[in-house]
Scaffold this motif. Sequence first.
Motif, short mmCIF file in Angstrom:
data_model
loop_
_atom_site.label_atom_id
_atom_site.label_comp_id
_atom_site.label_asym_id
_atom_site.label_seq_id
_atom_site.Cartn_x
_atom_site.Cartn_y
_atom_site.Cartn_z
N UNK A 70 28.13 -52.76 53.99
CA UNK A 70 28.00 -53.15 55.38
C UNK A 70 28.88 -54.38 55.63
N UNK A 71 30.00 -54.14 56.26
CA UNK A 71 30.98 -55.20 56.51
C UNK A 71 31.08 -55.41 58.02
N UNK A 72 30.21 -56.22 58.57
CA UNK A 72 30.16 -56.40 60.01
C UNK A 72 29.76 -55.10 60.68
N UNK A 73 30.50 -54.62 61.67
CA UNK A 73 30.14 -53.38 62.36
C UNK A 73 30.51 -52.12 61.58
N UNK A 74 31.19 -52.28 60.44
CA UNK A 74 31.69 -51.14 59.68
C UNK A 74 30.85 -50.95 58.42
N UNK A 75 30.52 -49.69 58.11
CA UNK A 75 29.87 -49.35 56.84
C UNK A 75 30.84 -48.50 56.04
N UNK A 76 31.28 -49.02 54.90
CA UNK A 76 32.27 -48.33 54.08
C UNK A 76 31.61 -47.71 52.86
N UNK A 77 31.79 -46.39 52.61
CA UNK A 77 31.23 -45.79 51.39
C UNK A 77 32.04 -46.22 50.18
N UNK A 78 31.35 -46.35 49.05
CA UNK A 78 32.02 -46.77 47.82
C UNK A 78 31.34 -46.08 46.64
N UNK A 79 32.12 -45.47 45.76
CA UNK A 79 31.57 -44.76 44.61
C UNK A 79 31.45 -45.73 43.44
N UNK A 80 30.21 -46.21 43.21
CA UNK A 80 29.96 -47.10 42.07
C UNK A 80 30.06 -46.35 40.75
N UNK A 81 29.49 -45.16 40.71
CA UNK A 81 29.40 -44.38 39.49
C UNK A 81 30.35 -43.18 39.59
N UNK A 82 31.19 -43.02 38.59
CA UNK A 82 32.02 -41.83 38.52
C UNK A 82 31.15 -40.64 38.13
N UNK A 91 14.71 -59.45 57.70
CA UNK A 91 15.12 -59.18 59.08
C UNK A 91 16.17 -60.18 59.54
N UNK A 92 15.99 -61.44 59.18
CA UNK A 92 16.97 -62.46 59.57
C UNK A 92 18.33 -62.21 58.92
N UNK A 93 18.34 -61.65 57.73
CA UNK A 93 19.59 -61.43 57.01
C UNK A 93 20.34 -60.20 57.49
N UNK A 94 19.64 -59.06 57.68
CA UNK A 94 20.33 -57.80 57.94
C UNK A 94 19.86 -57.10 59.21
#
Length: 507
Positions: A87-99, A252-255
């Motif tokens: 969660x990068x501001x208004x954008x949510x970027x998928x990321x593959x942690x596990x191959x 709630x205050x954080x996210x």
Amino acid sequence: MTEHHRRHARQDDIDVLVAGAGPTGSTLAADLLRRGLRVRVVNKAPHAFEGSRAKGIQPRTQEVLEDFGVLHEAHAEGGPYPLAGLHLGPVTAPWKMQQRSKPTPDVPYPNILLLPQHRTDAILHRLLERLGLSIEYGVALEGFEQDADGVTARLSTGEQVRSKYLVGADGGASAVREATGLGFVGETDNSDKTLIIDCTIDGLSRDRWHMWPRASAGACPLPHSDQFQVMIRLKSGETPNTDHAALVEQFHALVGLKLRDITWTSVFRPNVRLVEHYRQGRVFLAGDAAHVHTPAGAQGLNTGVQDAYNLGWKLGQVIAGAPDSLLDSYEAERLPIAAGVLGKSSELYQSLSKHSVAGLKRGDEERQLGLTYTGGPLAPADAPATKTLHVGDRAPDAPCTAPGSSRLFDIYQGPHFTLLAFGPNATEALPELIWPAEGAELRRYAIRSGRGIDNDYITDTTGKLASIYGVDGDALILIRPDGYIGGIITTDWAATFATTANAFIPR
């Protein structure tokens, strides 16, 4: 205490007392019980652990669970790791942690399994119940004395228990380790604190491991439930408040989301420590009692389970009459592994501390399939090798045909040693090799190519078995009960086998 325990207490003679009923202690107890040993497990806490804490079951640990016949339960109660959602501001970027890898003939379980720790514990505890053991909760080990013949332990119930060996699998604050006086070298960073919370979160999708880098927070969906494991890394100097209402407000205050139905909370501090010795006479340390890790890379629980898997068969063999030096190999094999794993988890944690994407990536090293004991006391570096394997390496799976079996792991399953004979000369020598009746059984199998099923052979129907094991001539390959190569013999069958087996067998 059950009548079974009273009877053994009066006899003043059990084989092994295990302190701690987490994954490490439970694995060890199960391995000892299936060897016919008399075991008691005491646990200071009044009940089983209830939180998600260590939640990643690595491929090698899945193979251990399969050997105990409980992997199907773990797979039924667990699930794959989801994609990370950054969660990068208004954008949510998928990321593959596990191959995500596909199973291969030699690696049937290539991917990490997401399984909350309380479910791992429950699976192992059910196994212990089937093996006839009841964990003694609310019973602490308060001290012990050892002599040349055994250990006398004092329990919080007032009972004294006499055992041949004592194993401390009682966590990072181990009472057993404290009583030994062994150093626990490393550091704890009390300025770096992370809240861990098992809870439900309204309005958050369950197909991502959500991460808010700027808020230093994350939420991992736990399989087959509506719960998440939430992690909130506190700012330097911030005091943790685990009051449920305060946690709801903080998240709630954080996210901007609301969590509810909190079932477990903990405060984690980076604690990286390694005990100076795994053995002191008849007392052994395993799991977090011997090494504590950062949570990065899902290594701690897995390393502890494999400590137990390494120690169990050795205790069984020595109790049956094998040389005591076999027990020294426990530290020699496992301590370097723990040291390497500690370094890797610390490296990943430091990357996360710097909000580096590299800290999110997981690869082959974390799977623990490539860990080897080559170069240790049971696996000399100059021992014979095949094209693909050295003594001390993990014994890989492979397809084959045999009565009731379609793969080597079916044949390896159980507390026995396995001996594979490749080629006509090794096969001819197979029945003449001497193995004692005491201790773990030796099961002997000749490998032949072609098709068909024969009670006296394992058939390599595809050629993959010989290829995976790197054998193209005559060879005997001895597999230890913990699934590692114990010997590779290519000449002088009887004499070389006797020399190889001498380190393992009762005399």
